[in-house]
Design a protein around this motif. Structure first.
Motif, PDB file in Angstrom:
ATOM      1  N   PRO A  24      40.114  44.428  39.372  1.00 54.33           N
ATOM      2  CA  PRO A  24      40.754  45.759  39.747  1.00 54.33           C
ATOM      3  C   PRO A  24      42.799  45.628  39.774  1.00 54.33           C
ATOM      4  CG  PRO A  24      39.558  44.184  41.814  1.00 54.33           C
ATOM      5  CD  PRO A  24      39.846  43.375  40.497  1.00 54.33           C
ATOM      6  N   ASN A  25      43.047  46.444  38.827  1.00 55.95           N
ATOM      7  CA  ASN A  25      43.614  46.906  38.450  1.00 55.95           C
ATOM      8  C   ASN A  25      45.433  46.283  39.356  1.00 55.95           C
ATOM      9  OD1 ASN A  25      43.122  48.284  35.992  1.00 55.95           O
ATOM     10  ND2 ASN A  25      43.479  50.466  37.426  1.00 55.95           N
ATOM     11  N   GLU A  26      45.118  46.039  40.348  1.00 53.25           N
ATOM     12  CA  GLU A  26      46.160  44.941  41.352  1.00 53.25           C
ATOM     13  C   GLU A  26      46.174  43.548  40.572  1.00 53.25           C
ATOM     14  OE1 GLU A  26      43.050  45.670  44.362  1.00 53.25           O
ATOM     15  OE2 GLU A  26      43.781  47.265  42.455  1.00 53.25           O
ATOM     16  N   HIS A  27      45.225  43.402  40.433  1.00 50.55           N
ATOM     17  CA  HIS A  27      44.838  42.027  39.656  1.00 50.55           C
ATOM     18  C   HIS A  27      45.457  42.032  38.700  1.00 50.55           C
ATOM     19  CE1 HIS A  27      44.147  41.206  44.173  1.00 50.55           C
ATOM     20  NE2 HIS A  27      43.226  41.641  43.302  1.00 50.55           N
ATOM     21  N   ASN A  28      45.605  42.811  37.564  1.00 46.83           N
ATOM     22  CA  ASN A  28      45.989  41.950  36.208  1.00 46.83           C
ATOM     23  C   ASN A  28      46.537  41.746  35.676  1.00 46.83           C
ATOM     24  OD1 ASN A  28      43.601  43.782  35.622  1.00 46.83           O
ATOM     25  ND2 ASN A  28      45.366  45.598  35.039  1.00 46.83           N
ATOM     26  N   GLU A  29      47.893  41.423  36.567  1.00 47.74           N
ATOM     27  CA  GLU A  29      49.050  40.841  35.795  1.00 47.74           C
ATOM     28  C   GLU A  29      49.145  39.130  36.303  1.00 47.74           C
ATOM     29  OE1 GLU A  29      53.885  40.613  36.419  1.00 47.74           O
ATOM     30  OE2 GLU A  29      53.383  42.515  36.760  1.00 47.74           O
ATOM     31  N   ALA A  30      48.453  39.338  38.090  1.00 51.48           N
ATOM     32  CA  ALA A  30      47.912  37.691  37.831  1.00 51.48           C
ATOM     33  C   ALA A  30      46.964  37.330  37.296  1.00 51.48           C
ATOM     34  CB  ALA A  30      47.578  38.216  39.822  1.00 51.48           C
ATOM     35  N   VAL A  31      46.312  37.953  36.451  1.00 47.59           N
ATOM     36  CA  VAL A  31      44.300  37.575  35.818  1.00 47.59           C
ATOM     37  C   VAL A  31      45.465  37.070  34.839  1.00 47.59           C
ATOM     38  CG1 VAL A  31      42.627  37.495  34.621  1.00 47.59           C
ATOM     39  CG2 VAL A  31      42.865  38.555  37.439  1.00 47.59           C
ATOM     40  N   ILE A  32      46.385  37.540  34.418  1.00 45.97           N
ATOM     41  CA  ILE A  32      47.648  37.306  33.418  1.00 45.97           C
ATOM     42  C   ILE A  32      47.487  35.492  33.194  1.00 45.97           C
ATOM     43  CG2 ILE A  32      49.105  37.281  31.664  1.00 45.97           C
ATOM     44  CD1 ILE A  32      46.616  39.591  30.817  1.00 45.97           C
ATOM     45  N   ASN A  33      48.467  35.730  34.626  1.00 48.32           N
ATOM     46  CA  ASN A  33      48.916  34.572  34.526  1.00 48.32           C
ATOM     47  C   ASN A  33      48.098  33.865  35.082  1.00 48.32           C
ATOM     48  OD1 ASN A  33      51.856  35.821  34.447  1.00 48.32           O
ATOM     49  ND2 ASN A  33      52.009  36.389  36.430  1.00 48.32           N
ATOM     50  N   GLU A  34      46.982  33.864  36.173  1.00 44.82           N
ATOM     51  CA  GLU A  34      45.949  32.628  35.624  1.00 44.82           C
ATOM     52  C   GLU A  34      45.872  32.222  34.833  1.00 44.82           C
ATOM     53  OE1 GLU A  34      44.212  29.806  38.177  1.00 44.82           O
ATOM     54  OE2 GLU A  34      45.923  31.045  38.936  1.00 44.82           O
ATOM     55  N   THR A  35      45.294  33.001  33.714  1.00 39.32           N
ATOM     56  CA  THR A  35      44.884  32.287  32.636  1.00 39.32           C
ATOM     57  C   THR A  35      46.403  31.576  31.463  1.00 39.32           C
ATOM     58  OG1 THR A  35      43.300  34.801  32.400  1.00 39.32           O
ATOM     59  CG2 THR A  35      44.529  33.750  29.855  1.00 39.32           C
ATOM     60  N   SER A  36      47.324  32.064  31.902  1.00 38.92           N
ATOM     61  CA  SER A  36      47.985  30.929  31.443  1.00 38.92           C
ATOM     62  C   SER A  36      48.251  29.592  32.055  1.00 38.92           C
ATOM     63  CB  SER A  36      49.431  31.868  31.077  1.00 38.92           C
ATOM     64  OG  SER A  36      49.672  33.100  30.632  1.00 38.92           O
ATOM     65  N   THR A  37      48.316  29.639  33.340  1.00 42.80           N
ATOM     66  CA  THR A  37      48.848  28.391  34.022  1.00 42.80           C
ATOM     67  C   THR A  37      47.539  27.944  33.012  1.00 42.80           C
ATOM     68  OG1 THR A  37      49.965  29.651  35.139  1.00 42.80           O
ATOM     69  CG2 THR A  37      48.420  27.827  35.756  1.00 42.80           C
TER      70      THR A  37
END
Length: 187
Positions: A24-37
């Motif tokens: 979901p678009n509202e999770h895009n930034e959080a998924v990117i951050n989770e990937t980095s973490t």
């Protein structure tokens, strides 16, 4: 290092995250951050569990950076589980995101770290970030010593790679960063 890693994830996250209908678009930034973490924490965990040889193999280019690599597999599993748990993605969707992102990001990270013309990632910075303490840094040095002969690091031709070789390289090639850079192919 974490900020640069997040930039890499953003660079490769277009198709796997932003243009992926399963995320979901509202999770895009959080998924990117989770990937980095997930990448950063997984690399730290591998080092803390004695995986310095795996890390050395990854950054030396001796290991393929694909789904056959144990480091890639471990990070993909970590990320996949985390995406399912935190964002409600199905197992197939979270695995798809992880398998699309992780090899690309790690490949780019390794290439940038080895490229003497690219200062965005330095091998020494990466190792310092993921090793965390002197015991682990010592383990990495043991691995460097073990594989140093293969990489031509026996600077004083005494048949072993040790502190004397580090001193030769550090005097002429920029300190421990130069020694580690020489190990991983930087000039």
């Amino acid at each position: 290092m974490f900020e640069q890693l997040t930039q890499l994830v953003q660079q490769y996250g277009g198709d796997a995250v932003v243009n992926n209908k399963a995320v979901p678009n509202e999770h895009n930034e959080a998924v990117i951050n989770e990937t980095s973490t997930s990448i950063f924490e997984s690399l730290k965990k591998i080092v803390s569990e004695g995986g310095t040889e795996q890390i050395a193999g990854l950054f030396s280019g001796k290991s393929a950076i694909d789904s056959s690599n144990p480091i890639v597999q471990q990070i993909q599993q970590q990320l996949s589980g985390s995406l399912g748990q935190k964002f409600g993605l199905s197992s197939a969707d979270s695995s798809g995101v992880a398998s699309n992102l992780i090899p690309q990001i790690l490949g780019s990270l390794v290439n940038k770290a080895k490229d003497p013309n690219d200062n965005s990632f330095q091998i020494s910075d990466i190792i310092n970030s993921i090793s965390g303490n002197s015991g682990q840094a010592s383990g990495i040095m043991d691995t460097i010593s073990k594989y140093g002969m293969q990489f031509g690091l026996d600077q004083n031709n005494d048949g072993k790679v040790d502190v004397a070789d580090v001193l030769v390289v550090t005097k002429s090639k920029g300190g421990i960063a130069g020694f580690i850079g020489k190990l991983f192919g930087s000039k």
